[in-house]
Design a protein around this motif. Structure first.
Motif, PDB file in Angstrom:
ATOM      1  N   THR A  18       0.853  -1.194   0.000  1.00 14.70           N
ATOM      2  CA  THR A  18       0.000   0.000   0.000  1.00 14.70           C
ATOM      3  C   THR A  18       0.884   1.238   0.000  1.00 14.70           C
ATOM      4  N   TYR A  19       0.620   2.138  -0.923  1.00 14.35           N
ATOM      5  CA  TYR A  19       1.337   3.418  -0.962  1.00 14.35           C
ATOM      6  C   TYR A  19       0.375   4.500  -0.512  1.00 14.35           C
ATOM      7  N   GLY A  20       0.619   5.111   0.640  1.00 12.99           N
ATOM      8  CA  GLY A  20      -0.311   6.105   1.151  1.00 12.99           C
ATOM      9  C   GLY A  20      -1.662   5.441   1.344  1.00 12.99           C
ATOM     10  N   GLU A  23      -3.914   0.977  -2.352  1.00 18.04           N
ATOM     11  CA  GLU A  23      -3.470  -0.404  -2.272  1.00 18.04           C
ATOM     12  C   GLU A  23      -3.043  -0.814  -3.680  1.00 18.04           C
ATOM     13  N   ALA A  24      -1.731  -0.677  -3.978  1.00 10.53           N
ATOM     14  CA  ALA A  24      -1.249  -0.881  -5.350  1.00 10.53           C
ATOM     15  C   ALA A  24      -1.364  -2.338  -5.771  1.00 10.53           C
ATOM     16  N   VAL A  25      -1.126  -3.256  -4.811  1.00 11.22           N
ATOM     17  CA  VAL A  25      -1.225  -4.696  -5.090  1.00 11.22           C
ATOM     18  C   VAL A  25      -1.849  -5.356  -3.874  1.00 11.22           C
ATOM     19  N   GLY A  42      -1.785  -7.139 -17.971  1.00  8.84           N
ATOM     20  CA  GLY A  42      -2.845  -6.269 -17.458  1.00  8.84           C
ATOM     21  C   GLY A  42      -2.610  -4.847 -17.913  1.00  8.84           C
ATOM     22  N   PRO A  43      -3.619  -3.997 -17.733  1.00  9.33           N
ATOM     23  CA  PRO A  43      -3.501  -2.611 -18.212  1.00  9.33           C
ATOM     24  C   PRO A  43      -2.502  -1.810 -17.393  1.00  9.33           C
ATOM     25  N   SER A  44      -2.125  -0.663 -17.921  1.00 11.86           N
ATOM     26  CA  SER A  44      -1.166   0.214 -17.261  1.00 11.86           C
ATOM     27  C   SER A  44      -1.644   0.549 -15.849  1.00 11.86           C
ATOM     28  N   GLY A  45      -0.738   0.459 -14.880  1.00  8.30           N
ATOM     29  CA  GLY A  45      -1.071   0.823 -13.506  1.00  8.30           C
ATOM     30  C   GLY A  45      -1.716  -0.280 -12.685  1.00  8.30           C
ATOM     31  N   CYS A  46      -1.846  -1.501 -13.242  1.00  9.33           N
ATOM     32  CA  CYS A  46      -2.547  -2.563 -12.504  1.00  9.33           C
ATOM     33  C   CYS A  46      -1.653  -3.247 -11.479  1.00  9.33           C
ATOM     34  N   GLY A  47      -0.351  -2.931 -11.478  1.00  6.26           N
ATOM     35  CA  GLY A  47       0.514  -3.475 -10.425  1.00  6.26           C
ATOM     36  C   GLY A  47       1.531  -4.521 -10.872  1.00  6.26           C
ATOM     37  N   LYS A  48       1.697  -4.685 -12.181  1.00  7.87           N
ATOM     38  CA  LYS A  48       2.603  -5.725 -12.699  1.00  7.87           C
ATOM     39  C   LYS A  48       4.054  -5.495 -12.261  1.00  7.87           C
ATOM     40  N   THR A  49       4.557  -4.271 -12.509  1.00  7.78           N
ATOM     41  CA  THR A  49       5.941  -3.975 -12.151  1.00  7.78           C
ATOM     42  C   THR A  49       6.138  -4.067 -10.644  1.00  7.78           C
ATOM     43  N   THR A  50       5.125  -3.655  -9.891  1.00  5.06           N
ATOM     44  CA  THR A  50       5.216  -3.717  -8.431  1.00  5.06           C
ATOM     45  C   THR A  50       5.399  -5.161  -7.966  1.00  5.06           C
ATOM     46  N   VAL A  51       4.656  -6.105  -8.560  1.00  8.10           N
ATOM     47  CA  VAL A  51       4.809  -7.519  -8.190  1.00  8.10           C
ATOM     48  C   VAL A  51       6.226  -7.993  -8.512  1.00  8.10           C
ATOM     49  N   ASP A 164      10.702  -7.152 -17.525  1.00  7.03           N
ATOM     50  CA  ASP A 164       9.649  -6.129 -17.436  1.00  7.03           C
ATOM     51  C   ASP A 164       9.540  -5.368 -18.754  1.00  7.03           C
ATOM     52  N   GLU A 165       8.526  -5.679 -19.525  1.00 11.62           N
ATOM     53  CA  GLU A 165       8.283  -5.036 -20.833  1.00 11.62           C
ATOM     54  C   GLU A 165       9.573  -4.947 -21.652  1.00 11.62           C
ATOM     55  N   PRO A 166      10.295  -6.060 -21.821  1.00  9.97           N
ATOM     56  CA  PRO A 166      11.627  -5.966 -22.436  1.00  9.97           C
ATOM     57  C   PRO A 166      11.567  -5.628 -23.922  1.00  9.97           C
ATOM     58  N   THR A 197       3.923  -7.693 -19.285  1.00  9.92           N
ATOM     59  CA  THR A 197       3.540  -6.946 -20.487  1.00  9.92           C
ATOM     60  C   THR A 197       2.087  -6.485 -20.380  1.00  9.92           C
ATOM     61  N   HIS A 198       1.751  -5.412 -21.127  1.00 12.84           N
ATOM     62  CA  HIS A 198       0.337  -5.023 -21.209  1.00 12.84           C
ATOM     63  C   HIS A 198      -0.214  -5.410 -22.580  1.00 12.84           C
ATOM     64  N   ASP A 199       0.615  -6.138 -23.366  1.00  8.73           N
ATOM     65  CA  ASP A 199       0.266  -6.485 -24.747  1.00  8.73           C
ATOM     66  C   ASP A 199      -0.290  -7.919 -24.765  1.00  8.73           C
TER      67      ASP A 199
HETATM   68  N1  LIG Z   1       6.693   4.115  -5.324  1.00  7.90           N
HETATM   69  C1  LIG Z   1       5.384   4.336  -5.506  1.00  7.90           C
HETATM   70  N2  LIG Z   1       4.704   5.243  -4.783  1.00  7.90           N
HETATM   71  C2  LIG Z   1       3.382   5.442  -4.934  1.00  7.90           C
HETATM   72  N3  LIG Z   1       2.628   4.779  -5.844  1.00  7.90           N
HETATM   73  C3  LIG Z   1       3.235   3.868  -6.615  1.00  7.90           C
HETATM   74  C4  LIG Z   1       4.641   3.593  -6.484  1.00  7.90           C
HETATM   75  N4  LIG Z   1       4.965   2.629  -7.396  1.00  7.90           N
HETATM   76  C5  LIG Z   1       3.816   2.331  -8.044  1.00  7.90           C
HETATM   77  N5  LIG Z   1       2.785   3.062  -7.576  1.00  7.90           N
HETATM   78  C6  LIG Z   1       1.377   2.971  -8.027  1.00  7.90           C
HETATM   79  O1  LIG Z   1       1.012   1.605  -7.952  1.00  7.90           O
HETATM   80  C7  LIG Z   1       0.210   1.240  -9.057  1.00  7.90           C
HETATM   81  C8  LIG Z   1       0.842   0.080  -9.804  1.00  7.90           C
HETATM   82  O2  LIG Z   1       2.020   0.522 -10.452  1.00  7.90           O
HETATM   83  P1  LIG Z   1       2.896  -0.432 -11.384  1.00  7.90           P
HETATM   84  O3  LIG Z   1       4.112   0.315 -11.775  1.00  7.90           O
HETATM   85  O4  LIG Z   1       3.106  -1.714 -10.690  1.00  7.90           O
HETATM   86  O5  LIG Z   1       1.924  -0.637 -12.639  1.00  7.90           O
HETATM   87  P2  LIG Z   1       2.171  -1.465 -13.977  1.00  7.90           P
HETATM   88  O6  LIG Z   1       1.088  -2.502 -14.040  1.00  7.90           O
HETATM   89  O7  LIG Z   1       3.585  -1.941 -14.044  1.00  7.90           O
HETATM   90  O8  LIG Z   1       1.864  -0.359 -15.106  1.00  7.90           O
HETATM   91  P3  LIG Z   1       2.596  -0.066 -16.519  1.00  7.90           P
HETATM   92  O9  LIG Z   1       2.016  -1.050 -17.503  1.00  7.90           O
HETATM   93  O10 LIG Z   1       2.166   1.334 -16.819  1.00  7.90           O
HETATM   94  O11 LIG Z   1       4.074  -0.205 -16.322  1.00  7.90           O
HETATM   95  C9  LIG Z   1       0.035   2.491  -9.888  1.00  7.90           C
HETATM   96  O12 LIG Z   1      -1.181   3.079  -9.532  1.00  7.90           O
HETATM   97  C10 LIG Z   1       1.202   3.355  -9.476  1.00  7.90           C
HETATM   98  O13 LIG Z   1       0.906   4.710  -9.634  1.00  7.90           O
END
Ligand SMILES: Nc1ncnc2c1ncn2[C@@H]1O[C@H](COP(=O)(O)OP(=O)(O)OP(=O)(O)O)[C@@H](O)[C@H]1O
Ligand SMILES: [Mg+2]
Length: 372
Positions: A18-20, A23-25, A42-51, A164-166, A197-199
């Motif tokens: 959770t960021y602030g 709940e990112a993931v 998944g679509p942009s911002g869904c949390g893939k890179t975070t995982v 990650d999206e190589p 990937t988001h593709d």
């Molecule tokens: N360090 C951080 N601080 C606050 N919010 C963050 C941080 N890192 C990611 N987020 C938020 O967490 C969510 C998931 O981000 P993430 O980068 O995992 O998405 P993604 O699925 O990889 O998207 P993309 O396809 O655009 O790369 C987004 O809403 C993002 O704004």
């Protein structure tokens, strides 16, 4: 050495961060068998890179656990997790040669010098860059740089490769070539891999299984074939290919599952393959893939009925017709159902024109619970 199967199961359970207030993931759990190629889609911002970052150890304060071969590694710092990483922007060391870049992880792990040299040669051959070891990264094309990044990540035999999206910085033609290379290398080395990937097409052609994510959580985990033919939700149906989604009510007719589609003057039923929508009478949606719709000239209904006696028959009008290689994409206006997208082999619809009235057969559809 190159062709051994790496023998570690990878398991993540209830990952979350959770960021602030966001709940990112949340509650992300999946397991990977040795040698498997998994994609987080998944679509942009869904949390893939975070995982991916949690697995790599780049997000220290997350929830959940990560285990390799049954042993937890989530307390270890990134450099002790034995993970290979490749990002979108190659991130090669610009002052090092190709060989030095590839050998970086070997030097860090203090491989003997002769083993390092042999491994670098092996990696150059694997990614088809023999003879380019002495170049600097800025003397290579984007595709070549990406293959160096891959060789660098594979060289030290990681337990897990994270990508990650190589391919997203490469132009369309090159992307397809590197995609095929990457999958070939992954198969030959048996390297357990997670791609992000988001593709959806990239995910479909490359993966053994896809973890489909939506708004920080897992929507569905399945093989590409299952995800396409049996999406579990409306989101999964829409994200995995152009689908026609129609709404109605689920009905049980003896042994058969059916859906009564809304908006038709005389209600019609469509036979379906599976149902997870609740008891008969529940609101439901039907996903009809474009290739499950067949069209013929209006006076040719008899052929349709003879070929597909169980299909749902109706009529419509061609309002758009485009050829994409050997495939014709038609948009049909079907009274009661609205706009339907249909994809047929181009040969099959030769002679059909814009504004033609046509006979339409819907061969199959898949029942979904109705989205919010
Ligand atoms: N360090 C951080 N601080 C606050 N919010 C963050 C941080 N890192 C990611 N987020 C938020 O967490 C969510 C998931 O981000 P993430 O980068 O995992 O998405 P993604 O699925 O990889 O998207 P993309 O396809 O655009 O790369 C987004 O809403 C993002 O704004
Ligand atoms: Mg990302």
């Amino acid at each position: 050495m190159l062709y051994r199967r790496l023998g570690q199961n990878v398991e993540v359970r209830k990952l979350g961060v959770t960021y602030g207030k966001v709940e990112a993931v949340r509650d992300v759990s999946f397991a990977i068998t040795p040698g498997e190629f998994i994609t987080l889609l998944g679509p942009s911002g869904c949390g893939k890179t975070t995982v991916l970052k949690m697995i790599a150890g780049l997000i220290p304060d997350h929830r959940g656990m990560i285990a390799f071969g049954g042993e937890r590694i989530d307390h270890l710092p990134p450099n002790r997790r034995n993970i290979g990483l490749v990002f979108q922007n190659y991130s090669l060391f610009p002052h090092m040669t190709v060989s030095e870049n590839i050998g970086y992880g070997l030097r860090m792990r203090r491989w003997p010098a002769d083993s390092q040299a042999a491994r670098i040669r092996e990696m150059l051959a694997l990614v088809r860059l023999e003879g380019l070891g002495a170049r600097k990264p800025d003397q290579l094309s984007g595709g070549q740089q990406q293959r160096v990044a891959l060789a660098r990540a594979l060289a030290f035999q990681p337990d897990l490769l994270l990508l990650d999206e190589p391919l997203s910085n490469l132009d369309a033609g090159l992307r397809e070539g590197v995609r095929t290379d990457l999958r070939g290398i992954q198969r030959r080395t048996g390297q357990t891999t997670i791609l992000v990937t988001h593709d959806q097409e990239e995910a479909m052609v490359m993966s053994d299984r896809i973890v489909l994510m939506n708004a920080g959580r897992i929507e569905q985990i399945d093989t590409p074939e299952q995800l396409y033919s049996m999406p579990a939700t409306e989101f999964a149906a829409r994200f995995t290919g152009a689908g026609n989604i129609l709404y109605g009510v689920y009905l049980r007719d003896g042994e058969a599952d059916r859906i009564c589609i809304d908006g038709l003057e005389a209600p019609m039923s469509v036979s379906t393959r599976a149902s997870t929508v609740g008891p008969p009478g529940s609101p439901a949606a039907a996903c009809i893939r474009p290739e499950q719709i067949v069209v013929r000239a209006r006076n040719d209904v008899a052929t349709l009925e003879a070929f597909w006696p169980h299909a749902l028959m109706t009529t419509g009008q061609v309002i758009d017709l485009a050829f994409c290689g050997g495939t014709a994409i038609l948009h049909l206006d079907v009274p009661g159902l609205g706009l339907l997208k249909c994809a047929r082999p181009a040969m099959e619809v030769e002679g059909l024109r814009f504004s033609d009235h046509v006979a339409v057969a819907i061969l199959d559809c898949h029942l979904l619970p109705r989205g919010e």
